[in-house]
Design an enzyme around this catalytic site. Structure first.
Site, PDB file in Angstrom:
ATOM      1  N   GLY A   1       0.741  -1.125  -0.025  1.00 13.82           N
ATOM      2  CA  GLY A   1      -0.221  -0.048   0.244  1.00 13.82           C
ATOM      3  C   GLY A   1       0.682   1.407   0.150  1.00 13.82           C
ATOM      4  O   GLY A   1       0.221   2.248  -0.034  1.00 13.82           O
TER       5      GLY A   1
ATOM      6  N   GLY B   1       3.189   2.148  -2.116  1.00 14.49           N
ATOM      7  CA  GLY B   1       3.793   2.557  -3.377  1.00 14.49           C
ATOM      8  C   GLY B   1       4.938   2.104  -3.727  1.00 14.49           C
ATOM      9  O   GLY B   1       5.541   2.724  -4.901  1.00 14.49           O
TER      10      GLY B   1
ATOM     11  N   SER C   1      10.564  -0.598   6.197  1.00 14.52           N
ATOM     12  CA  SER C   1      11.099   0.653   5.318  1.00 14.52           C
ATOM     13  C   SER C   1      12.154   0.220   4.371  1.00 14.52           C
ATOM     14  O   SER C   1      12.994   0.965   4.025  1.00 14.52           O
ATOM     15  CB  SER C   1      11.371   1.661   5.960  1.00 14.52           C
ATOM     16  OG  SER C   1      10.345   2.161   6.875  1.00 14.52           O
TER      17      SER C   1
ATOM     18  N   THR D   1      12.363   0.287  -0.794  1.00 15.97           N
ATOM     19  CA  THR D   1      12.945   1.187  -1.744  1.00 15.97           C
ATOM     20  C   THR D   1      14.454   1.018  -1.828  1.00 15.97           C
ATOM     21  O   THR D   1      15.149   1.221  -2.903  1.00 15.97           O
ATOM     22  CB  THR D   1      12.644   2.722  -1.545  1.00 15.97           C
ATOM     23  OG1 THR D   1      11.066   2.839  -1.771  1.00 15.97           O
ATOM     24  CG2 THR D   1      13.266   3.677  -2.447  1.00 15.97           C
TER      25      THR D   1
ATOM     26  N   ALA E   1      18.466   7.413  -2.556  1.00 24.85           N
ATOM     27  CA  ALA E   1      17.145   7.361  -1.417  1.00 24.85           C
ATOM     28  C   ALA E   1      17.533   6.382  -0.144  1.00 24.85           C
ATOM     29  O   ALA E   1      18.409   5.526  -0.180  1.00 24.85           O
ATOM     30  CB  ALA E   1      15.864   6.549  -2.407  1.00 24.85           C
ATOM     31  N   LYS E   2      16.647   6.557   0.669  1.00 26.22           N
ATOM     32  CA  LYS E   2      16.684   5.706   1.817  1.00 26.22           C
ATOM     33  C   LYS E   2      15.224   5.515   2.264  1.00 26.22           C
ATOM     34  O   LYS E   2      14.448   6.092   2.001  1.00 26.22           O
ATOM     35  CB  LYS E   2      17.541   5.930   2.905  1.00 26.22           C
ATOM     36  CG  LYS E   2      17.732   7.466   3.400  1.00 26.22           C
ATOM     37  CD  LYS E   2      18.892   7.551   4.359  1.00 26.22           C
ATOM     38  CE  LYS E   2      18.844   9.046   4.849  1.00 26.22           C
ATOM     39  NZ  LYS E   2      19.864   9.391   5.972  1.00 26.22           N
ATOM     40  N   GLY E   3      15.113   4.777   3.673  1.00 26.24           N
ATOM     41  CA  GLY E   3      13.956   4.487   3.863  1.00 26.24           C
ATOM     42  C   GLY E   3      13.019   5.834   4.269  1.00 26.24           C
ATOM     43  O   GLY E   3      13.303   6.506   5.079  1.00 26.24           O
TER      44      GLY E   3
ATOM     45  N   GLU F   1       7.906   4.180   7.321  1.00 26.39           N
ATOM     46  CA  GLU F   1       7.329   3.886   8.574  1.00 26.39           C
ATOM     47  C   GLU F   1       8.126   4.906   9.683  1.00 26.39           C
ATOM     48  O   GLU F   1       7.524   5.378  10.580  1.00 26.39           O
ATOM     49  CB  GLU F   1       8.067   2.588   9.452  1.00 26.39           C
ATOM     50  CG  GLU F   1       7.579   1.530   8.844  1.00 26.39           C
ATOM     51  CD  GLU F   1       8.305   0.103   9.107  1.00 26.39           C
ATOM     52  OE1 GLU F   1       7.945  -0.639  10.023  1.00 26.39           O
ATOM     53  OE2 GLU F   1       9.501   0.146   8.521  1.00 26.39           O
TER      54      GLU F   1
END
Length: 772
Positions: free
Chosen positions: A501, A503, A542, A545, A727-729, A732
């Site tokens: 959910g 994305g 998380s 990604t 990128a990173k988490g 959450e």
């Protein structure tokens, strides 16, 4: 406030305009890939899938919180017309879905525990048949308080005792006794956090179907490959004979599944020779789903008069409920803020997850971090007050710096650093916490005067509060991805991951499109089906990604190499003279000599132009963590006790933002969701009976849209050098700091420090009365 583009509502994001290189897809708010199907109702969820001659399963549940099952008689149920199957503890394999959870057991451990299951032609018949199942129980003493459960004379819930992990958790850096001895001031407080439900719109569901020895299961799940392995193990099958498919999910929050549902559906399907679907009712979702762990946290902090922190020691007793589930990971994550958020040479965290005769606690967005940060961040506000320092200044002085904690590195130099470290001596890959504090405070107007009272209502008081947070930035288990090109030039992205959910599929498709220089719409994803996707971990922590994104980029790089080699032969050119852009490979000095991606696919004939990558995410040189700083303003009605969050600013360091709108949705959704944890939500177990009292939306008191404040999201100007495309988490992280920010704002408004959640109106009124 700066608005970067018109798809950002109340969102300030300098990272897309400052140090970032130019991207065509990454950094854009492309539509979520499944959006059209969800908006039109075409999207299928687990409960939407129906097969010919499908049966409906219903679970028989225990009315007792603790009892031995002496006998189960299903004869009356099986005699009912339309009933096709029934399973009891005597009918299931002697195998375990988890270390302390068999498929069914002759002992029940909470009111709502599974005893048996029946399947019938229709749901009404199945429910009636479940009522006809006769169960003889021998009630046993029970315990619902986790602290009491660890006492020597407590009723034993499992044969190994009530400690839900093999040994108590004990983590330490430095010498906390010496640190407290060096302190000018020592503060201590006991905190209580509630058990509460994720309240997803979609209850759990699973559909099982056999074709000979081949089992196919459609279910709401966080990990199809993990489920396949578990089902194969308990049913005595080869994993090649089990296929698990994860349809769309109606709200995951890390909370699905960890239950017996799929195994029971599979056993009844094999018995009946027909497909069987089990779907939880709304009450079952509350009672037999998975809840956030409650418990007690005792926290001590030592500080110097100049504001330095000399020691932090947290001790937690965690309510695991009837079974272990994710208790080890929750306990560990509960202490991470205490161990690492503040610069401190002497820290210790102890935790003891306890089994109780209550509904099972399990994964729920950010696991134990919101509970631990509630204790930590409210006590740090007290620490700042004790030395006369502004809470923002205290955090700016003491937050963990980019170089990490002091002390020796213990992880071998060639090993990937844990995303939840204890040791010192290791820097962060990126740390934008100071920027989050400064920009968040400026946007919020932390130092600006405001109306503390409502001139029209003397009962209304206002206050402001802040909190900071640390969370793992995406390092997780091995992740894999496969990319290929078809003869139409489309890019196919295949992963065993499931989008819960948040994305993730959209973001990963953006990464693939960017890496292969095609429009986002040209990437076709296939996810969450064990039949033809590479092995994948659960979607949790998380990590999607960061971890799977890294695998996607590696696969893209390998695919580009194959494309260049193929094109070199076709274009009669050296690989070094070729470039890739806009869906074609061409000679750099003569772009008219070119071949499209579709042409490349056709050139390889029956062979597939594809590439795979499997990676262990992380870094041997850096800690990969995400950070945030939250600021909120509350309004308290001292006549009714009602608390309203009026304004909220959330500043986050999650590296480069791949999809701005999706990122904004994550921040707004997490804050809105965690209002319930802070102010209203608690799953209540009745002390005398052990029965859940409020298993419904009406009584569980989740916040609604009328409770949501104005939320401004800020993303720090940080590009992480380890994360994929920087990128990173994120998913959450925003849920971690909500409760302490609100609690600190309440203290600012009415002078009462709350140490128990949720902060309900009656607790506000009681606290005001006790204060006099």
């Amino acid at each position: 406030m700066t608005v970067v583009d018109d798809v950002w509502a109340d969102c300030y994001h300098p990272a897309m305009t400052a140090t970032s290189p130019s991207f065509s897809t990454v950094g854009s708010s492309v539509p979520r890939y499944e959006l059209a199907d969800k908006l039109t109702g075409a999207a299928e969820y687990s409960a939407d899938i129906s097969l010919p001659e499908m049966l409906h399963g219903v679970i028989v549940r225990s009315p007792h919180p603790h009892a031995d099952v002496l006998a189960v008689d299903v004869s009356a149920a099986l005699a009912l017309p339309g009933v096709r199957a029934a399973v009891t503890p005597d009918d299931v394999p002697d195998a375990r879905l988890a270390p302390d959870m068999p498929i069914l057991d002759n002992r029940v451990r909470f009111a709502g525990d599974e005893v048996a299951a029946v399947a019938a032609d229709d749901l009404d018949t199945a429910r009636y048949a479940a009522d006809l199942v006769q169960v003889e129980y021998q009630p046993l003493p029970f315990v619902i308080d986790p602290v009491a459960a660890l006492e020597p004379d407590a009723p034993q819930i499992h044969s190994q005792g009530n400690l839900a992990i093999p040994e108590p958790l004990a983590l330490q850096r430095g010498d906390v006794d010496a640190g407290f001895a060096d302190a000018d001031i020592i503060l201590e407080e006991t905190y209580y956090v509630p058990t509460h439900s994720a309240t997803p719109l979609e209850p759990r569901a699973a559909l099982a179907h056999w074709d000979g020895d081949q089992l196919t299961v459609w279910k709401s799940t966080r990990g199809v490959h993990v489920d396949r392995a578990a089902l194969a193990q308990v049913l005595g099958l080869d994993t090649a004979n089990v296929r698990v498919i994860g349809p769309n999910m109606g709200g995951g929050y890390g909370n699905k599944d960890e239950s017996r549902m799929a195994a029971l559906a599979a056993l009844m399907s094999r018995q009946a020779g027909r497909p069987v679907r089990i779907e939880y009712s709304r009450e079952e979702e509350f009672v037999a789903g998975r809840t956030r762990h409650g418990g007690r946290i005792i926290l001590r902090v030592g500080i110097k008069n100049n504001g330095d922190i000399t020691a932090i020691h947290g001790d937690a007793v965690v309510d695991s409920g009837a079974y272990q589930a994710t208790a080890p990971r929750v306990a560990r994550r509960m202490g991470q803020g205490m161990l690492y958020l503040y610069r401190c040479p002497n820290v210790r965290f102890d935790a003891r997850p306890a089994a109780t005769n209550k509904p099972v606690s399990g994964s729920y967005r950010a696991l134990g971090a919101p509970q631990g940060h509630f204790a930590l961040e409210t006590l740090m506000d007290r620490a700042a007050e004790a030395i006369g320092m502004d809470p923002l200044a205290f955090r700016l002085r003491n937050h963990v710096p980019p170089e990490g904690q002091a002390g020796p590195r213990l992880t071998p130099p060639d090993e990937i650093v844990d995303g939840q470290p204890v040791e010192g001596g290791i820097p962060f890959s990126s740390n934008g916490l100071e920027e989050c504090l400064r920009r968040g405070a400026a946007e919020f107007g932390w130092n600006e005067p405001f109306e503390r009272s409502d001139p029209t209502d003397p009962f209304i008081k206002r206050g402001r509060g802040a909190s900071i947070m640390i969370y793992r930035g995406g390092v997780g288990d091995a992740s894999a991805a496969r990319l290929s090109i078809d003869k139409d030039g489309k890019i196919h992205l295949v992963s065993g991951l499931i989008d819960v959910g948040e994305g993730a599929v959209t973001v990963l498709c953006q990464m693939a499109a960017e890496a292969l220089s095609v429009p986002y719409e040209e990437v076709i994803p296939r996810f969450a089906d064990t039949e033809d996707t590479p092995d994948a971990p659960i979607t949790a922590g998380s990590t999607a990604t960061f971890s799977t994104g890294t695998a996607v980029l590696q696969a893209a790089e390998r695919l580009r190499e194959g494309m260049l080699e193929t094109a070199a032969g076709k274009l009669e050119a050296e690989v070094t003279t070729l470039s890739i852009a806009n869906g074609a490979v061409f000679v750099t000095d003569d772009p008219t000599r070119r071949i499209t991606y579709g042409g490349l696919a056709q050139a390889v004939g029956s062979d597939t132009l594809s590439a795979d990558a499997t990676i262990i995410p992380g870094s041997p040189d850096y800690i990969v963590n995400s950070f945030g700083a939250h600021f909120c303003e509350v309004e308290v009605d001292t006549a009714t006790g009602r608390v309203r969050v009026k304004r909220y600013v959330a500043a986050h360091d999650s590296g480069r933002i791949i999809n701005p709108r999706t990122a904004l949705n994550q921040v707004e959704g997490a804050i809105s969701q965690m209002l319930g944890f802070a102010l209203s939500e608690e799953l209540i177990t009745d002390g005398p009976t052990g029965i859940t009292l409020n298993g419904s939306y009406l009584e569980h008191k989740s916040p609604t849209i009328q409770d949501y404040p104005d939320i401004t999201a800020i993303f720090a100007d940080v590009v992480d050098p380890v994360g994929p495309m920087g990128a990173k988490g994120l998913g959450e992280v925003p849920s971690v700091g909500v409760a302490p920010a609100i609690a600190n704002a309440l203290y600012d408004a009415i002078g009462v420090r709350f140490t128990r959640l949720p902060i309900t109106p009656d607790r506000v009124l009681d606290a005001l009365a006790q204060r006099g």
